[in-house]
Design an enzyme around this catalytic site. Structure first.
Site, PDB file in Angstrom:
ATOM      1  N   ASP A  24       0.816  -1.223   0.000  1.00  0.00           N
ATOM      2  CA  ASP A  24       0.000   0.000   0.000  1.00  0.00           C
ATOM      3  C   ASP A  24       0.847   1.269   0.000  1.00  0.00           C
ATOM      4  OD1 ASP A  24      -3.023  -0.963   0.540  1.00  0.00           O
ATOM      5  OD2 ASP A  24      -1.616  -2.251   1.618  1.00  0.00           O
ATOM      6  N   HIS A  26       0.693   3.614  -2.537  1.00  0.00           N
ATOM      7  CA  HIS A  26      -0.219   4.660  -3.013  1.00  0.00           C
ATOM      8  C   HIS A  26       0.504   5.829  -3.695  1.00  0.00           C
ATOM      9  CE1 HIS A  26      -4.076   3.128  -1.431  1.00  0.00           C
ATOM     10  NE2 HIS A  26      -3.308   2.550  -0.510  1.00  0.00           N
ATOM     11  N   ASP A  66      -1.556  -2.065  -4.422  1.00  0.00           N
ATOM     12  CA  ASP A  66      -1.749  -0.615  -4.310  1.00  0.00           C
ATOM     13  C   ASP A  66      -0.428   0.139  -4.399  1.00  0.00           C
ATOM     14  OD1 ASP A  66      -4.457  -0.877  -4.199  1.00  0.00           O
ATOM     15  OD2 ASP A  66      -4.692  -0.261  -2.110  1.00  0.00           O
ATOM     16  N   ASN A 134      -6.731  -3.089  -4.988  1.00  0.00           N
ATOM     17  CA  ASN A 134      -7.976  -2.531  -5.507  1.00  0.00           C
ATOM     18  C   ASN A 134      -7.779  -1.175  -6.164  1.00  0.00           C
ATOM     19  OD1 ASN A 134      -7.509  -1.828  -2.635  1.00  0.00           O
ATOM     20  ND2 ASN A 134      -9.312  -0.528  -2.896  1.00  0.00           N
ATOM     21  N   HIS A 135      -6.762  -0.413  -5.730  1.00  0.00           N
ATOM     22  CA  HIS A 135      -6.540   0.902  -6.326  1.00  0.00           C
ATOM     23  C   HIS A 135      -5.889   0.808  -7.697  1.00  0.00           C
ATOM     24  CE1 HIS A 135      -7.649   3.980  -3.285  1.00  0.00           C
ATOM     25  NE2 HIS A 135      -7.586   2.925  -2.472  1.00  0.00           N
ATOM     26  N   HIS A 221      -4.350  -9.138  -1.097  1.00  0.00           N
ATOM     27  CA  HIS A 221      -4.757  -7.752  -0.877  1.00  0.00           C
ATOM     28  C   HIS A 221      -6.274  -7.735  -0.690  1.00  0.00           C
ATOM     29  CE1 HIS A 221      -3.876  -3.362  -1.398  1.00  0.00           C
ATOM     30  NE2 HIS A 221      -5.178  -3.338  -1.653  1.00  0.00           N
ATOM     31  N   HIS A 249      -3.673  -4.255   1.882  1.00  0.00           N
ATOM     32  CA  HIS A 249      -4.955  -3.526   1.881  1.00  0.00           C
ATOM     33  C   HIS A 249      -5.277  -2.859   3.211  1.00  0.00           C
ATOM     34  CE1 HIS A 249      -8.852  -2.216   0.578  1.00  0.00           C
ATOM     35  NE2 HIS A 249      -9.455  -2.914   1.521  1.00  0.00           N
ATOM     36  N   HIS A 251      -4.436  -0.715   6.320  1.00  0.00           N
ATOM     37  CA  HIS A 251      -3.412   0.320   6.420  1.00  0.00           C
ATOM     38  C   HIS A 251      -2.760   0.432   7.787  1.00  0.00           C
ATOM     39  CE1 HIS A 251      -4.082   2.928   2.606  1.00  0.00           C
ATOM     40  NE2 HIS A 251      -4.243   1.636   2.350  1.00  0.00           N
TER      41      HIS A 251
END
Length: 652
Positions: A24, A26, A66, A134-135, A221, A249, A251
């Site tokens: 994650d 991002h 992610d 998912n992102h 995830h 996933h 955080h």
């Protein structure tokens, strides 16, 4: 490398596999969109992660999804990512691991079916293996950002699924000396769907042959916390031959491996490398992991991320505080002075303690103060505070939020809303569902099905199907797809119109009956799921700026940028009231009757007539709308182990 009590001898470096673990990241996340600011926080921290990998001379980096924040990241974000990967992952350092799996099987979804460090056209010094989350989910059967990094040779992209009905996961078998690791990866899948597949034993993990002992790692995830029924993956329901789960996933950083007694494997949850929401879990110290494996023994060393922006989260219960009300000041003004003093003398110093001295660490902290009050008179306008701290705090506009504490006379007890975002809690209060004794449904999707299965509600939908609404909802939640519902309406109206053109109908009642029959047949047909997947995968995802947040993580309080509550709050704004009008305007004016002018007049616009709901009084219509909204919100709440673990190194 120290040895576990009961195991004599030192572990040889030649047999020890070192993996840097992170999830994650991002890339491209803007920490404060409300101020129109873009930040390099995510790229700064990603570079620190790559520097850790180079410093510790890891055999490879493992990412748990992610990598990017957006499904369709900007060209700038992709450029910055590729620049960092070229800088740290290309070079002449010798790769000491062997890839024993069939690359044609592992990378069958990739353009180049080969592990990148074995490609004669590339000089890889530090390989990266990654699934998608998912992102950065490319959608079913389409191309995404991870595919671009794969074709460039910078990342080994694995775990991409292409079958909705059966999942078969082959392992990446990696060897170093006498150590064999079988790495299983599963990129993001809708939690309800994956939960159903696991329940029906349709997720198969292939076991390597002719290798007596492999250390088995599974990276996924998915939701780990149970916020919705079947909307999560139980940590104790995965195959018990696994040794270690790397869970993406979620955080909150829980990177120290946790032993699951039912299945005798360990779970490590690295958490996100930056804060993407102002939630309590995101305020925990951020770490990545240095995973060392030797034969069937392993340890996870925590590496603190020093470039993360300081973030302080605090709860303030006004009824527990001695707030002095001075003469001439209202109660809200006295509370304002108390809160201002608390921020300046408590929260700001706490944020300063998080400064690591790293030259690239951002100085302006993120602060979230959640104030629980019992009287409306205690609430003040937060704009004045925002102006005062606009140069000191990174998020001045949403620094303070108010929550109504209804448990007067005692400290607020734990609630099912504690882990939910402030937006969700706002909605609970707006719809008068903050009472813990309410009979909540377990999932939004299940709530929709239950609602429209009620006898009195069966005819409220005509053209649209419940399956279609749920699939559009999943797209909106999982990927922030702002066009999902619009495209669903357009698709199902076209399907219905095409069907009616082949029907011999001449009155409004006959048309409505045929539409109802058509909808029921489609809902019962198994092919509708594949049809909806094809619909949503064959067009680009274009989330609007307003709806760019990931709503799924609103429910899990992990990926959502929260709003400030200002008082006195205006409760509720009607939304989505243009649907019927839009549907009528798009229905054709095809005349399906060939009889009298009177019948022609009745059937001028058959689709419009069919989807028009029965006329009700204003009071009845408002009541029905309120019932639907309340019901919708109700639904949303509602092998023997050989692996052993070393004494964990919890040092920073």
């Amino acid at each position: 490398m120290s040895s576990e009590p009961g195991h004599s001898g030192e572990l040889t470096t030649e047999d020890t596999l070192k993996i840097l673990v992170a999830t994650d990241i991002h890339l491209g996340y803007h920490y404060n969109k409300k101020r129109g600011q873009e930040s390099d926080d995510s790229f700064t921290t990603f570079e620190e992660i790559l520097q850790y990998g180079k410093e510790h001379e890891v055999d490879f980096i493992l990412l748990g999804g992610d990598l990017f924040h957006d499904t369709k990241p900007s060209q700038t974000a992709v450029l910055k990512c590729m620049d960092l990967l070229r800088k740290y992952c290309l070079g002449s350092r010798e790769i000491k691991i062997q890839f024993l799996s069939d690359p044609e099987l592992i990378f069958k979804h990739c353009a180049y079916k080969i592990v990148n460090y074995e490609d004669p056209n590339l000089n890889i010094s530090m390989p990266i293996f990654s699934i998608h989350g998912n992102h950065d989910d490319p959608s079913f059967g389409t191309i995404g950002s991870m595919d671009l990094l794969s074709v460039s040779g910078l990342i080994n992209y694995f775990g991409k699924w292409t079958d909705l009905s059966q999942i078969t996961i082959p392992p990446l078998v990696i060897k170093k000396g006498e150590t064999h690791v079988a790495l299983y990866g599963l990129s993001y899948i809708n939690d309800q769907r994956l939960s159903r597949l696991l329940r029906d034993y349709k997720v198969n993990m292939l076991r390597p042959k002719d290798i007596p002992n492999t250390f088995n790692i599974f990276v996924l995830h998915q939701n780990r916390a149970q916020h919705l029924e079947h909307g999560y993956i139980s940590e104790s329901k995965l195959p018990n031959f696994l040794d270690l789960i790397i869970w993406g996933h979620e955080h909150e950083c829980r990177i120290t491996p946790e032993f699951v007694t039912e299945t005798e494997y360990f779970v490590s949850q690295p958490g996100s490398s930056i804060a993407t929401s102002l939630s309590e879990g995101e305020a925990k110290t951020k770490y990545i992991g240095l995973l060392s494996i030797n034969n069937m023994k392993f340890k996870m060393k925590k590496l603190k991320l020093k470039t993360v922006r300081p973030f302080v989260f605090d709860n303030l219960f006004l009824e527990d505080e001695d707030i002095e009300v001075n003469y001439g000041l209202t109660l809200s003004e006295s509370v304002y002075k108390f809160v201002d003093n608390h921020i300046e003398n408590v929260l700001i110093p706490k944020a300063a303690e998080q400064l690591s001295g790293h030259p690239k660490q951002p100085i302006q902290p993120l602060i979230r103060l959640r104030i629980f009050h019992t009287k409306d008179e205690e609430v003040f306008d937060t704009i004045k505070l925002s102006r005062k701290y606009c140069e000191e705090v990174a998020n001045p506009l949403d620094m303070v939020v108010f929550r109504k504490n209804k448990n007067t006379g005692k400290r607020r007890s734990s609630s099912k809303f504690d882990d939910a975002s402030d937006d969700v809690q706002n909605m609970a209060e707006i719809l008068f569902h903050a009472n813990e004794d309410e009979d909540w449904n377990k999932t939004v999707q299940g709530g929709l099905k239950n609602y429209f299965n009620l006898e009195e509600n069966k005819n409220l939908l005509t053209v649209l199907t419940v399956n279609g609404l749920n699939e559009a909802l999943c797209r909106y939640i999982d990927r922030g797809d702002g066009d999902a519902f619009k495209d669903l309406v357009s698709h199902q109206m076209k399907k219905t119109t095409s069907y009616l053109e082949n029907c011999d109908v001449d009155t409004a009642e006959n048309i409505k009956g045929e539409i109802k029959n058509f909808r029921e047949r489609r809902e019962q047909a198994e092919k509708e799921d594949a049809e909806l997947q094809e619909l949503f995968s064959n067009r680009p995802t274009k989330p609007s700026d307003k709806d760019e947040r990931d709503i799924e993580n609103v429910m899990s309080s992990e990926d959502e940028e929260e709003r400030t509550d200002k008082a006195p709050a205006t409760r509720g704004r009607g939304r989505g009231r243009g649907t019927t009008a839009r549907g009528r305007s798009r229905g054709g004016t095809r005349n399906t009757s060939k009889e009298t002018d009177k019948n022609n007049e009745t059937a001028k616009n058959p689709i419009a007539v069919a989807i028009k709901r029965p006329t009700k009084t204003t009071k009845q219509t408002k009541g029905q709308e309120q019932l639907s909204m309340r019901e919708f919100f109700n639904a949303s709440k509602r092998h023997h182990k050989q692996a052993e673990i070393f004494t964990l190194d919890d040092s920073d």
